[in-house]
Design a protein around this motif. Structure first.
Motif, PDB file in Angstrom:
ATOM      1  N   CYS A 147      10.029  -4.468  -3.127  1.00  0.00           N
ATOM      2  CA  CYS A 147       9.333  -4.972  -1.962  1.00  0.00           C
ATOM      3  C   CYS A 147       9.177  -6.466  -2.035  1.00  0.00           C
ATOM      4  O   CYS A 147       8.809  -6.840  -3.196  1.00  0.00           O
ATOM      5  CB  CYS A 147       7.824  -4.024  -1.882  1.00  0.00           C
ATOM      6  N   TYR A 168       1.904   3.672   3.888  1.00  0.00           N
ATOM      7  CA  TYR A 168       1.058   2.899   2.766  1.00  0.00           C
ATOM      8  C   TYR A 168      -0.267   3.418   2.723  1.00  0.00           C
ATOM      9  O   TYR A 168      -0.906   3.356   3.718  1.00  0.00           O
ATOM     10  CB  TYR A 168       1.079   1.488   2.781  1.00  0.00           C
ATOM     11  N   PHE A 195       8.024  -3.706   5.931  1.00  0.00           N
ATOM     12  CA  PHE A 195       6.716  -3.233   5.365  1.00  0.00           C
ATOM     13  C   PHE A 195       5.752  -4.002   6.464  1.00  0.00           C
ATOM     14  O   PHE A 195       5.953  -5.070   6.818  1.00  0.00           O
ATOM     15  CB  PHE A 195       6.521  -4.032   3.952  1.00  0.00           C
ATOM     16  N   ASP A 218      -0.874   2.903  -3.400  1.00  0.00           N
ATOM     17  CA  ASP A 218      -0.654   1.733  -4.078  1.00  0.00           C
ATOM     18  C   ASP A 218      -2.272   1.698  -4.739  1.00  0.00           C
ATOM     19  O   ASP A 218      -3.069   1.855  -4.141  1.00  0.00           O
ATOM     20  CB  ASP A 218      -0.609   0.667  -3.193  1.00  0.00           C
ATOM     21  N   PHE A 219      -2.480   1.359  -6.033  1.00  0.00           N
ATOM     22  CA  PHE A 219      -1.674   1.379  -7.164  1.00  0.00           C
ATOM     23  C   PHE A 219      -2.743   2.011  -8.338  1.00  0.00           C
ATOM     24  O   PHE A 219      -3.763   2.169  -8.122  1.00  0.00           O
ATOM     25  CB  PHE A 219      -0.905  -0.041  -7.446  1.00  0.00           C
ATOM     26  N   HIS A 248      -5.936  -0.242   3.140  1.00  0.00           N
ATOM     27  CA  HIS A 248      -5.528  -1.084   2.314  1.00  0.00           C
ATOM     28  C   HIS A 248      -6.839  -1.217   1.145  1.00  0.00           C
ATOM     29  O   HIS A 248      -7.789  -0.360   1.348  1.00  0.00           O
ATOM     30  CB  HIS A 248      -5.010  -2.557   2.636  1.00  0.00           C
ATOM     31  N   HIS A 249      -6.846  -2.101   0.023  1.00  0.00           N
ATOM     32  CA  HIS A 249      -7.849  -1.936  -0.894  1.00  0.00           C
ATOM     33  C   HIS A 249      -9.325  -2.174  -0.235  1.00  0.00           C
ATOM     34  O   HIS A 249     -10.218  -1.543  -0.710  1.00  0.00           O
ATOM     35  CB  HIS A 249      -7.575  -3.106  -1.993  1.00  0.00           C
ATOM     36  N   TRP A 293      -5.946  -9.762  -0.412  1.00  0.00           N
ATOM     37  CA  TRP A 293      -6.993  -9.719  -1.531  1.00  0.00           C
ATOM     38  C   TRP A 293      -8.214 -10.718  -1.366  1.00  0.00           C
ATOM     39  O   TRP A 293      -8.898 -10.857  -2.140  1.00  0.00           O
ATOM     40  CB  TRP A 293      -6.458  -9.951  -2.947  1.00  0.00           C
ATOM     41  N   PHE A 330       3.817   5.398   0.380  1.00  0.00           N
ATOM     42  CA  PHE A 330       3.814   4.380  -0.523  1.00  0.00           C
ATOM     43  C   PHE A 330       2.392   4.328  -0.901  1.00  0.00           C
ATOM     44  O   PHE A 330       1.291   3.823  -0.221  1.00  0.00           O
ATOM     45  CB  PHE A 330       4.185   3.283   0.086  1.00  0.00           C
ATOM     46  N   ARG A 360       3.721   5.158  -7.934  1.00  0.00           N
ATOM     47  CA  ARG A 360       2.483   4.247  -7.922  1.00  0.00           C
ATOM     48  C   ARG A 360       1.069   5.205  -8.050  1.00  0.00           C
ATOM     49  O   ARG A 360       0.024   4.502  -8.348  1.00  0.00           O
ATOM     50  CB  ARG A 360       2.051   2.896  -7.152  1.00  0.00           C
ATOM     51  N   HIS A 372       1.674  -5.216   6.777  1.00  0.00           N
ATOM     52  CA  HIS A 372       0.224  -5.106   6.237  1.00  0.00           C
ATOM     53  C   HIS A 372      -0.626  -5.514   7.297  1.00  0.00           C
ATOM     54  O   HIS A 372      -0.494  -6.990   7.666  1.00  0.00           O
ATOM     55  CB  HIS A 372       0.301  -6.205   5.251  1.00  0.00           C
ATOM     56  N   GLU A 416       8.029  -5.153  -7.627  1.00  0.00           N
ATOM     57  CA  GLU A 416       7.283  -5.906  -6.629  1.00  0.00           C
ATOM     58  C   GLU A 416       7.467  -7.514  -6.737  1.00  0.00           C
ATOM     59  O   GLU A 416       7.048  -8.180  -7.587  1.00  0.00           O
ATOM     60  CB  GLU A 416       5.842  -5.617  -6.715  1.00  0.00           C
ATOM     61  N   TRP A 448       0.862 -10.602   1.384  1.00  0.00           N
ATOM     62  CA  TRP A 448       1.182  -9.511   2.330  1.00  0.00           C
ATOM     63  C   TRP A 448       0.667  -9.570   3.481  1.00  0.00           C
ATOM     64  O   TRP A 448       1.118  -9.221   4.537  1.00  0.00           O
ATOM     65  CB  TRP A 448       0.888  -8.068   1.486  1.00  0.00           C
TER      66      TRP A 448
HETATM   67  C1  GLC Z   1       0.096  -4.812  -4.476  1.00  0.00           C
HETATM   68  C2  GLC Z   1      -1.034  -5.467  -4.045  1.00  0.00           C
HETATM   69  C3  GLC Z   1      -1.119  -5.447  -2.507  1.00  0.00           C
HETATM   70  C4  GLC Z   1       0.195  -5.010  -1.755  1.00  0.00           C
HETATM   71  C5  GLC Z   1       1.093  -4.358  -2.455  1.00  0.00           C
HETATM   72  C6  GLC Z   1       2.442  -4.197  -2.077  1.00  0.00           C
HETATM   73  O1  GLC Z   1      -0.210  -3.523  -5.296  1.00  0.00           O
HETATM   74  O2  GLC Z   1      -2.235  -5.376  -4.741  1.00  0.00           O
HETATM   75  O3  GLC Z   1      -2.199  -6.289  -1.895  1.00  0.00           O
HETATM   76  O4  GLC Z   1      -0.200  -4.498  -0.848  1.00  0.00           O
HETATM   77  O5  GLC Z   1       1.130  -4.641  -3.929  1.00  0.00           O
HETATM   78  O6  GLC Z   1       3.486  -3.651  -2.864  1.00  0.00           O
END
Ligand code: GLC
Length: 420
Positions: free
Chosen positions: A248, A117, A14, A178-179, A75-76, A28, A176, A217, A16, A228, A255
């Protein structure tokens, strides 16, 4: 069966990577520190992944005997690592590179399966309503502003971006998402499958990439289950149906690159987690967070190299292996691949390991790391137990004789040939 290659591979990487990698204090960070858009902009302005080397990453995965890689395309935080026509919040704008393209090309060159992802959450998009997970949740005025945010428009953006990823980069093996978090949090509504248009989104995936695996997810069932930072204790079964699953796991709890977090798991713990997953018919997706320049931290390189060395000698106990229908001894877990049974010894016993139910089942035993023969014996239940030989074991127990010294490998494995 779209899951077949996945169940074979067992081990994936994985990755990130995003603006948070430069912030270097958890992916985050924007949420944890409630950073405003202006503060976060500095990480965009200084995004400079001059050491992001997709080929080196792919080679590292390959050398670790991993079969697939999953990269955070967004990502977020909302920052996109590809050339999206739907936003200019991308790596192409920030540094002139489509990192998803580089990544996909490098993986294919190494013969690895391609995973992407994609975050359903987006803290950058103006129509994404503020909720309990959002960096702006502390500001009550956001409740009013939410009325002017249009999740329909966000949904359109989300589907459009997924379409871009699934049409512009050739065959994708795994997506993948999320979420989903339907529960209310701190007086803010959560977000559920309807917010994403999950059913339509899954249908879009099936239409554009029929062979691609999609995780669970979206808030509706997918092709696999994704625990997770957590290890189950038995194969996962839902309503009597065995599930394809993948745990994961992080190396240090974060991450994204987190410079000052030294909660580093050791290579031997990670190898045990991997064997543990396979013994329960699961996969392990092990994460790395490249640093602000896109390079792997030396501590992560070291751990991967150690795991890779173990895998070089133990690959067949993991890749293509799965759950075995025997009760393992108290010292470890079993995996099985065809007519070979592998005993992963989590603790080192004195002199013997006793395997219930295996008498007459196994015809040969050896260490996997060096192929060295191990003596086997079966205690005759008719004979009075004496105190110098294996004794007191239930009928049907096979005893394997071991050296006093534990072999110097991360996790010793005994390979047993099963009677065919
Ligand atoms: C969670 C977290 C995230 C990460 C992910 C990996 O949902 O919010 O930061 O990327 O898990 O599975």
């Amino acid at each position: 069966m779209r899951q077949q290659w996945f169940g074979e591979a067992r081990f994936g990487l994985f990755v990130h990577f995003g603006l948070y990698s430069g912030a270097a204090r958890h992916e985050w960070v924007q949420n944890y520190e409630r950073l405003g858009a202006e503060e976060y902009q500095a990480y965009f302005d200084h995004f400079d992944p001059d050491l992001f080397d997709a080929r080196a990453l792919a080679r590292r995965a390959k050398d670790t005997s991993m079969g697939y890689v999953v990269l955070t395309t967004k990502h977020h935080e909302g920052f996109c690592l590809w050339e999206s026509a739907l936003t200019d919040y991308t790596s192409v704008e920030a540094c002139g590179r489509d990192l998803v393209r580089e990544y996909v090309d490098a993986l294919r060159e190494e013969g690895l399966r391609v995973g992407l992802y994609y975050s359903l959450i987006d803290w950058h998009h103006p129509d994404f309503t503020v909720d309990g997970n959002h960096p702006r949740r502390g500001d009550d005025a956001e409740r009013e502003r939410n009325a002017h945010r249009d999740m329909d428009r966000y949904r359109e953006y989300l589907h459009g971006q997924v379409r871009e990823l699934l049409t512009g980069y050739g065959e994708i093996d795994y997506l993948f998402f999320d979420f989903t978090y339907p529960e209310e949090q701190g007086g803010w509504a959560g977000k559920g499958p309807e917010d994403w248009g999950a059913e339509e989104l899954l249908a879009l995936c099936r239409e554009l990439q029929p062979g691609m695996l999609v995780n669970d997810r979206l808030g509706i069932p997918g092709d696999l289950v994704t625990p997770e930072q957590y290890q189950p204790t038995a194969p996962i079964v839902k309503d009597g149906v065995p599930q394809v699953w993948e745990a994961c796991q992080t190396i240090n709890g974060s991450w994204g690159y987190h410079r000052d977090n030294h909660d580093q798991k050791s290579a031997d713990l990670l190898v045990r987690m991997l064997a543990d997953s396979v013994s329960m018919d699961g996969n392990m997706l092990l994460n790395v967070g490249p640093d602000g320049r896109g390079a792997l931290a030396p501590r992560d390189e070291t751990v991967l190299a150690e795991i890779g060395e173990w895998m070089r000698r133990h690959r067949r106990a993991i890749v293509g292996a799965g759950h075995a229908p025997f009760v393992p001894p108290r010292e470890g877990v079993y995996t099985r691949r065809g007519a070979r049974l592998y005993l992963h010894l989590f603790t080192w016993p004195l002199g013997f390991v006793h395997l219930p139910g295996l008498a007459g089942e196994a015809t040969y035993a050896r260490f996997l790391h060096d192929g060295s023969w191990l003596r086997m014996s079966v205690t005759d239940p008719e004979q009075q137990a004496d105190y110098l030989t294996p004794a007191g074991e239930a009928p049907g127990t096979l005893t394997v004789h071991l050296p006093v010294r534990r072999p110097d490998v991360l996790l010793p494995v005994i390979e047993l040939t099963l009677r065919s």
